[in-house]
Design a protein around this motif. Structure first.
Motif, mmCIF file in Angstrom:
data_model
loop_
_atom_site.group_PDB
_atom_site.id
_atom_site.type_symbol
_atom_site.label_atom_id
_atom_site.label_comp_id
_atom_site.label_asym_id
_atom_site.label_seq_id
_atom_site.Cartn_x
_atom_site.Cartn_y
_atom_site.Cartn_z
ATOM 1 N N PHE A 36 -31.876 -23.544 1.918
ATOM 2 C CA PHE A 36 -32.688 -23.262 0.723
ATOM 3 C C PHE A 36 -31.838 -22.603 -0.359
ATOM 4 N N THR A 37 -30.957 -21.705 0.070
ATOM 5 C CA THR A 37 -30.073 -21.058 -0.909
ATOM 6 C C THR A 37 -29.243 -22.099 -1.642
ATOM 7 N N SER A 38 -28.762 -23.059 -0.874
ATOM 8 C CA SER A 38 -27.936 -24.107 -1.457
ATOM 9 C C SER A 38 -28.720 -24.910 -2.492
ATOM 10 N N LEU A 39 -29.980 -25.188 -2.156
ATOM 11 C CA LEU A 39 -30.832 -25.918 -3.093
ATOM 12 C C LEU A 39 -31.014 -25.098 -4.372
ATOM 13 N N TYR A 40 -31.184 -23.788 -4.175
ATOM 14 C CA TYR A 40 -31.357 -22.878 -5.303
ATOM 15 C C TYR A 40 -30.076 -22.825 -6.141
ATOM 16 N N TYR A 41 -28.935 -22.688 -5.466
ATOM 17 C CA TYR A 41 -27.647 -22.679 -6.175
ATOM 18 C C TYR A 41 -27.461 -23.954 -6.993
ATOM 19 N N SER A 42 -27.897 -25.064 -6.399
ATOM 20 C CA SER A 42 -27.642 -26.340 -7.068
ATOM 21 C C SER A 42 -28.389 -26.429 -8.388
ATOM 22 N N MET A 43 -29.418 -25.576 -8.548
ATOM 23 C CA MET A 43 -30.140 -25.550 -9.812
ATOM 24 C C MET A 43 -29.868 -24.253 -10.575
ATOM 25 N N SER A 44 -28.726 -23.652 -10.281
ATOM 26 C CA SER A 44 -28.410 -22.382 -10.925
ATOM 27 C C SER A 44 -26.986 -22.382 -11.439
ATOM 28 N N LEU A 245 -14.128 -33.657 -0.102
ATOM 29 C CA LEU A 245 -13.066 -32.810 -0.655
ATOM 30 C C LEU A 245 -13.427 -32.363 -2.066
ATOM 31 N N HIS A 246 -14.111 -33.242 -2.810
ATOM 32 C CA HIS A 246 -14.570 -32.867 -4.145
ATOM 33 C C HIS A 246 -15.478 -31.642 -4.082
ATOM 34 N N ILE A 247 -16.364 -31.646 -3.078
ATOM 35 C CA ILE A 247 -17.315 -30.539 -2.968
ATOM 36 C C ILE A 247 -16.553 -29.228 -2.797
ATOM 37 N N LYS A 248 -15.552 -29.255 -1.922
ATOM 38 C CA LYS A 248 -14.806 -28.028 -1.663
ATOM 39 C C LYS A 248 -13.950 -27.629 -2.868
ATOM 40 N N ASN A 249 -13.287 -28.618 -3.449
ATOM 41 C CA ASN A 249 -12.390 -28.292 -4.554
ATOM 42 C C ASN A 249 -13.123 -27.742 -5.770
ATOM 43 N N ASN A 250 -14.351 -28.224 -5.977
ATOM 44 C CA ASN A 250 -15.094 -27.749 -7.142
ATOM 45 C C ASN A 250 -15.652 -26.341 -6.970
ATOM 46 N N MET A 251 -15.701 -25.874 -5.717
ATOM 47 C CA MET A 251 -16.240 -24.528 -5.487
ATOM 48 C C MET A 251 -15.498 -23.483 -6.309
ATOM 49 N N THR A 256 -16.499 -25.634 -13.007
ATOM 50 C CA THR A 256 -17.654 -26.048 -12.223
ATOM 51 C C THR A 256 -18.226 -24.921 -11.361
ATOM 52 N N GLY A 257 -17.632 -24.639 -10.213
ATOM 53 C CA GLY A 257 -18.103 -23.519 -9.419
ATOM 54 C C GLY A 257 -19.162 -23.862 -8.387
ATOM 55 N N PHE A 258 -19.759 -22.789 -7.830
ATOM 56 C CA PHE A 258 -20.671 -22.950 -6.700
ATOM 57 C C PHE A 258 -21.898 -23.803 -7.042
ATOM 58 N N GLY A 259 -22.444 -23.607 -8.235
ATOM 59 C CA GLY A 259 -23.652 -24.339 -8.606
ATOM 60 C C GLY A 259 -23.417 -25.834 -8.610
ATOM 61 N N PHE A 260 -22.368 -26.230 -9.304
ATOM 62 C CA PHE A 260 -22.022 -27.642 -9.395
ATOM 63 C C PHE A 260 -21.711 -28.213 -8.015
ATOM 64 N N SER A 261 -20.942 -27.455 -7.223
ATOM 65 C CA SER A 261 -20.583 -27.916 -5.872
ATOM 66 C C SER A 261 -21.823 -28.128 -5.016
ATOM 67 N N SER A 262 -22.770 -27.186 -5.122
ATOM 68 C CA SER A 262 -23.999 -27.345 -4.348
ATOM 69 C C SER A 262 -24.745 -28.597 -4.780
ATOM 70 N N ALA A 263 -24.748 -28.831 -6.086
ATOM 71 C CA ALA A 263 -25.456 -30.003 -6.597
ATOM 72 C C ALA A 263 -24.833 -31.282 -6.042
ATOM 73 N N ILE A 264 -23.485 -31.379 -6.079
ATOM 74 C CA ILE A 264 -22.894 -32.621 -5.574
ATOM 75 C C ILE A 264 -23.033 -32.716 -4.051
ATOM 76 N N ALA A 265 -23.084 -31.562 -3.382
ATOM 77 C CA ALA A 265 -23.310 -31.612 -1.929
ATOM 78 C C ALA A 265 -24.672 -32.225 -1.630
ATOM 79 N N TRP A 266 -25.673 -31.826 -2.415
ATOM 80 C CA TRP A 266 -27.009 -32.394 -2.202
ATOM 81 C C TRP A 266 -27.051 -33.872 -2.554
ATOM 82 N N LEU A 267 -26.372 -34.244 -3.633
ATOM 83 C CA LEU A 267 -26.316 -35.668 -3.986
ATOM 84 C C LEU A 267 -25.660 -36.462 -2.861
ATOM 85 N N TYR A 268 -24.606 -35.875 -2.301
ATOM 86 C CA TYR A 268 -23.911 -36.531 -1.201
ATOM 87 C C TYR A 268 -24.847 -36.735 -0.014
ATOM 88 N N PHE A 269 -25.621 -35.696 0.268
ATOM 89 C CA PHE A 269 -26.583 -35.790 1.362
ATOM 90 C C PHE A 269 -27.602 -36.903 1.106
#
Lengths: 293, 305
Positions: A36-44, A245-251, A256-269
């Motif tokens: 849930f935190t990740s979902l929240y980050y992805s929109m933050s 690797l994109h997800i990790k590198n963007n962290m 970009t940072g954590f928010g963007f990384s979380s967003a692409i992680a969810w898209l990947y999922f």
């Protein structure tokens, strides 16, 4: 007397949950809440500074950024490559694993030895090791380049398709390296087939070819789905996969940072779920077809 | 007469079944050998290169068998990897998580196999979910959590999730144990209960000993998967501590600096030797425990009904 079973039931429930408790706690702390935190980050917008992290809600800004920034495009490109590659790789791996399993299931000498060899990649195939193999050029079959298959692919398909397909050919051996567990799964399924079934079929006049298609393949059916799911997840989470690797590198990237990384992680999922869904559907359709016949 | 002999030949060549005829057998052996060779070819090539000295490396007539065994490459990569220290750390973040993960997943599998639990289907669904949702989705909050707990860049960041059954492929191990415990005859548990054993005693005295094959298999797979994992470990323990795999990841960049063809060949040989050193520990485990890996999938009944 009527009280006792009640008590027993209660006690058993308590015992059961005591066995389960470690997993349940772990699931809540390390998976559910982070999810849930990740979902929240992805929109933050998540900003890291010396003291800690600041999170401010921005709705779908990160997702918009994925589709409008160069980092986002790079990610989307590697995801589409991954999706195309997996659609080819999964059947290759599955068919290869079935063929090897059927061969290894025969009464042949040195079965243990062959099994040991075919399972070897599972033991040593880590990201860095496979990287080394690809880099050293031992991952491909020389004939493929000599016959000009790669240049043929590059000239026939559009760029989006050609890149992943030529990747597949240039890493053919490595792809086969991902079939160790699947081979074992199919062997296990094959060993469950009663050998009298084959004898009965033979008496009824079925040749080896017919018994293969009418007995062996149907027996492997349920295992195909297990194997396909395993293959997809295995490839999707493989540590050298460009998309993850994109997800990790963007962290820790500046723009970009954590928010963007979380967003692409969810898209990947989501992409992963779609791929799983496609294969599941194919499997279902294929089964119904067989059932009707 | 003619017809009979023809049939005989056919019988010898093709047999009653594909695998019985001479032709079929030869084809199967040939295929298995060729594909098997393709599998181990990279290993042989790596090994052959890693023991070549400079002379052999630049000599085009020396392909597979070096003129002499040269171990200097191994010495170099041993030092660059700081092998002893790194191996110890690698084992810490491999053995401990593997053992703890095996214990926890066995408890979970046992509970699901032996007891009536309300909402069992939901729990199974959640377990499946932990398998299907890639780690990437929840690794960032985990990173933040571990940072708060102050366990980033230590072995704990790997050990904690494993302990609580949320490690690498935990779901698979839960399913293995579930299948295995479910196959154990209920009568055994019942007779133990009549003899006055409580549920925990039944688990430790009957469940665990009978499930030894499942424990060994789960532990071995867990061990190998943790050994080979680099994505999460590079994030959680990356900057100061290194596992052998992470060292290899950086090895390439360290050794690509020098140029010139000769130097390049030497670098390749050193990289090969480093790769061999890194797969050596799991390879040894595999050679000793080979049977458990290969037959484990069968024995644990993961393929079950």
């Amino acid at each position: 007397m009527a009280v006792k079973p009640m008590k027993r039931k209660k006690r058993e429930t308590l015992v059961a949950w005591s066995f389960l408790s470690i997993w349940v706690i772990g699931f809540l702390v390390f998976t559910m809440i982070p999810l849930f935190t990740s979902l929240y980050y992805s929109m933050s917008e998540v900003i890291l500074d010396g003291e800690g992290i600041k999170v401010s809600f921005v709705w779908f800004e990160n997702y918009k950024q994925v589709f409008s920034s160069p980092e986002g495009f790079n990610f989307l490109k590697s995801v589409s490559d991954f999706a195309i590659e997996i659609i080819f790789k999964v059947p290759i791996i599955t068919v290869f694993a079935i063929i090897i399993a059927v061969m290894l299931n025969q009464k042949i000498k040195g079965r243990g030895f062959f099994r040991a060899i075919y399972f070897l990649p599972v033991i040593i195939a880590s990201g860095p090791v496979i990287n080394q193999l690809i880099y050293q050029g031992v991952a491909t079959i020389p004939i493929i380049e000599e016959m000009g298959i790669l240049s043929f692919i590059n000239s026939t398909f559009t760029e989006t398709l050609a890149r992943p397909i030529s990747n597949i050919f240039s890493e053919l051996i490595v792809i086969l390296w991902f079939s160790g567990v699947q081979i074992l799964l199919f062997i296990a399924a094959l060993q469950k087939i009663d050998k009298y079934t084959y004898e009965a079929a033979m008496i009824d006049g079925a040749g080896p070819w017919e018994s293969f298609w009418k007995i062996t393949i149907p027996a492997l059916k349920s295992m195909v789905l297990v194997s396909v799911v395993f293959t997809i997840i295995n490839l999707a989470t493989f540590s050298e996969n460009a998309a993850i690797l994109h997800i990790k590198n963007n962290m820790f990237a500046l723009e970009t940072g954590f928010g963007f990384s979380s967003a692409i992680a969810w898209l990947y999922f989501i992409v992963l779920v779609i791929i799983l869904g496609i294969f599941f559907l194919i499997f279902k359709l294929f089964n119904r077809e067989r059932g009707r016949r | 007469m003619k017809k009979i002999s023809k049939q005989k030949i056919k019988h010898i060549l093709l047999g009653k079944n594909i695998n019985e005829g001479l032709l079929g057998r030869t084809a199967i052996y040939a295929l298995l050998l060729i594909i098997g060779f393709v599998y181990i070819y990279p290993m042989i090539k790596m090994f052959a290169y890693s023991i070549k000295d400079l002379e052999d490396l630049v000599n085009p007539t020396v392909q597979w068998i070096p003129t002499k065994i040269y171990l200097e490459n191994y010495r170099t990569s041993w030092i660059v990897l700081s092998y002893g220290k790194t191996l110890l750390f690698s084992l810490t973040v491999t053995l401990i998580p593997a053992i703890l993960q095996t214990i926890t997943t066995s408890l979970t599998g046992y509970a699901l196999a032996k007891f009536k639990i309300r909402g069992k289907a939901i729990i199974f669904g959640l377990i499946l979910m932990t398998y299907l949702v890639p780690q990437q989705v929840y690794m960032i909050p985990r990173f933040v959590l571990f940072d708060k707990l102050g366990i980033l860049e230590s072995a704990w960041a790997i050990i904690f999730p494993a302990t609580f059954g949320q490690g690498l492929s935990s779901a698979i191990f839960i399913l293995i144990f579930y299948q295995f415990f479910r196959m154990q005859p209920k009568a055994l548990d019942e007779s133990a209960e009549i003899d006055g054993a409580n549920n925990y005693q039944i688990f430790f005295r009957i469940g665990v000993p009978l499930a030894a094959p499942a424990y060994i298999t789960a532990f071995l797979f867990s061990f190998v998967w943790y050994w080979n994992e680099t994505y999460i470990s590079s994030l959680f323990i990356g900057s100061d501590l290194y596992t052998l795999q992470l060292k290899l990841l950086n090895f390439a960049s360290q050794f690509s600096l020098a140029d010139g063809l000769t130097q390049q060949a030497v670098n390749e040989a050193i990289k090969y030797s480093a790769t061999i050193l890194i797969i050596l520990p799991v390879l040894i485990v595999y050679i000793i425990m080979q049977k458990w890996f290969v037959e484990g999938v069968d024995r644990t009944g993961i393929t079950g009904e």
